[in-house]
Design an enzyme around this catalytic site. Structure first.
Site, PDB file in Angstrom:
ATOM      1  N   GLY A   1      59.402  54.534  59.395  1.00 36.76           N
ATOM      2  CA  GLY A   1      60.050  55.029  60.708  1.00 36.76           C
ATOM      3  C   GLY A   1      60.662  56.119  60.281  1.00 36.76           C
TER       4      GLY A   1
ATOM      5  CG  ASP B   1      58.627  46.896  52.732  1.00 39.28           C
ATOM      6  OD1 ASP B   1      57.797  46.983  53.595  1.00 39.28           O
ATOM      7  OD2 ASP B   1      58.729  48.314  52.496  1.00 39.28           O
ATOM      8  CG  HIS B   2      54.048  47.663  52.095  1.00 38.27           C
ATOM      9  ND1 HIS B   2      53.029  47.880  52.665  1.00 38.27           N
ATOM     10  CD2 HIS B   2      55.014  48.312  52.772  1.00 38.27           C
ATOM     11  CE1 HIS B   2      53.041  48.732  53.789  1.00 38.27           C
ATOM     12  NE2 HIS B   2      54.355  48.978  53.826  1.00 38.27           N
TER      13      HIS B   2
ATOM     14  CG  ASP C   1      49.991  46.085  52.501  1.00 41.62           C
ATOM     15  OD1 ASP C   1      48.795  45.944  53.232  1.00 41.62           O
ATOM     16  OD2 ASP C   1      50.380  47.057  52.190  1.00 41.62           O
TER      17      ASP C   1
ATOM     18  N   GLY D   1      56.739  57.839  53.917  1.00 38.10           N
ATOM     19  CA  GLY D   1      57.374  59.123  53.563  1.00 38.10           C
ATOM     20  C   GLY D   1      57.659  60.230  54.543  1.00 38.10           C
TER      21      GLY D   1
END
Length: 292
Positions: free
Chosen positions: A209, A84-85, A105, A178
Site C-alpha cells: 500500500g 503476514d506472508h 503465502d 516497499g
C-alpha cells in the site's frame, strides 16, 4: 477487542471502504496503531511478518503483548492479530500461539502445492475460529527475503483458491512491496475486475500500500479491495522523525534534559506513526466504522 477478520472485511466490502493492515515491529508500533484506531473509532489489523516476529522473540511473545496491550489500553474497537506472508509452518505456529488470523503465502509454490497447503490451513484455521488469507500471483518487491516481480494473478487460479473457503484473498495486480520505482505503471484495474468477478466478490487484499496514489487506492476499494497493507510508510516516517530528533541534538548526553531516555528518543517516531495511520485510515474510509 481481538477478533478474526471475516465479518470485518465483509462489512468493509459491502460498505465500500477498506480496513488497514499496519505491520508492527515493536511496542511503540503496536501502541501507536492501537491508540489511533481507538481515537478514530476504526477497525484495524495488526500485521506481523515472520521476520518481525523473530525480532520480537517469537509468535507467543507477540500474541501475549498484543492481548495485554489491548486490555490495558481499554481498546474497544475490533482488532485483528494477523500473520503476514506466512509459511506453512509459520501459519500453524501462529494458530497455536493465539493469533486471530493468518495469511498463508503459497504464491511462490507450484499451484497444486499452493492449493494443497492452503486447503489444509483453511481447515486448521477455521477449526480454531481464525480467519485465513491466501495469495495468488506473487506481489512484487522483497518480503522477508523473498523477491518477486509484480505479477498479474490468473482469475481462474484465484477462483480455485477462493473456493477452498479462504476468507480473503491477496491477488497480484501489479502492486509491489516497499518503495515503488519511478517507472511503475500503476495498478491493473482490468485484472482486478476479472478477479473480483471470478471469486464471487470475496474480500480482496491490496499488498504494497505504500506509494500507490490515493486515487488508485480509492478506485481499488470501489472495485473489491477490502484490506490495504501498510508497512514501509510507517517505517519511513518513524525513521525520519527519529533522525530529525537526533540531528537536532536532542539525544545528546545532557544530564538535565535526558533526551537520550528511550521513552523520549522514540516518542517522535511514535507520534509520526500515529499521524501516518490516521492519514491512511482517512483514505481507506474506515474511520467511524468500528460498529459493523
Amino acid at each position: 477487542m481481538l477478533v478474526n477478520a471475516t465479518r470485518m472485511l465483509k462489512a468493509a466490502r459491502d460498505g465500500h471502504y477498506a480496513v488497514g493492515q499496519f505491520n508492527i515491529n515493536n511496542l511503540e508500533w503496536t501502541k501507536a496503531i492501537l491508540t489511533t484506531a481507538q481515537e478514530l473509532n476504526s477497525p484495524v489489523i495488526l500485521g506481523v511478518s515472520e521476520g518481525a516476529a523473530k525480532y520480537m522473540t517469537g509468535f507467543k511473545t507477540v500474541a501475549s503483548m498484543v492481548k495485554a496491550m489491548d486490555e490495558s489500553l481499554g481498546i474497544t474497537v475490533p482488532v485483528v492479530l494477523h500473520l503476514d506472508h506466512g509459511t506453512y509452518e509459520g501459519a500453524k505456529a501462529c494458530i497455536a500461539a493465539g493469533f486471530t488470523s493468518i495469511m498463508f503465502d503459497g504464491s511462490h509454490l507450484d499451484f497444486d502445492e499452493n492449493i494443497k497447503k492452503t486447503s489444509e490451513l483453511v481447515n486448521l484455521a477455521h477449526d480454531k475460529g481464525l480467519s485465513i488469507e491466501a495469495e495468488v500471483g506473487a506481489i512484487g518487491g522483497t518480503e522477508d527475503g523473498v523477491t518477486a516481480d509484480g505479477e498479474i494473478a490468473d482469475p481462474e487460479e484465484c477462483r480455485k483458491i477462493a473456493n477452498l473457503g479462504v476468507d480473503f484473498l491477496a491477488a497480484g495486480i501489479g502492486n509491489i512491496h516497499g518503495i515503488y520505482p519511478k517507472n511503475w505503471k500503476g495498478l491493473h484495474f482490468d485484472a482486478l475486475e476479472k478477479i473480483h468477478q471470478a471469486t464471487d466478490h470475496i474480500p480482496l487484499v491490496l499488498h504494497g500500500g505504500t506509494g500507490i496514489p490515493d486515487d488508485q487506492i480509492r478506485k481499488a476499494i470501489i472495485n473489491g479491495v477490502s484490506k490495504v497493507n501498510v508497512n514501509t510508510d510507517c517505517q519511513l516516517v518513524f525513521a525520519a522523525a527519529t533522525v530529525e530528533y537526533c540531528l537536532a541534538g536532542k539525544a545528546a548526553p545532557d544530564p538535565d534534559k535526558k533526551g537520550f531516555d528511550p521513552r523520549k528518543l522514540l516518542k517522535p517516531g511514535y507520534e509520526a506513526i500515529k499521524a501516518k495511520v490516521k492519514e491512511r485510515m482517512e483514505v481507506f474510509g474506515s474511520i467511524n466504522k468500528a460498529s459493523y
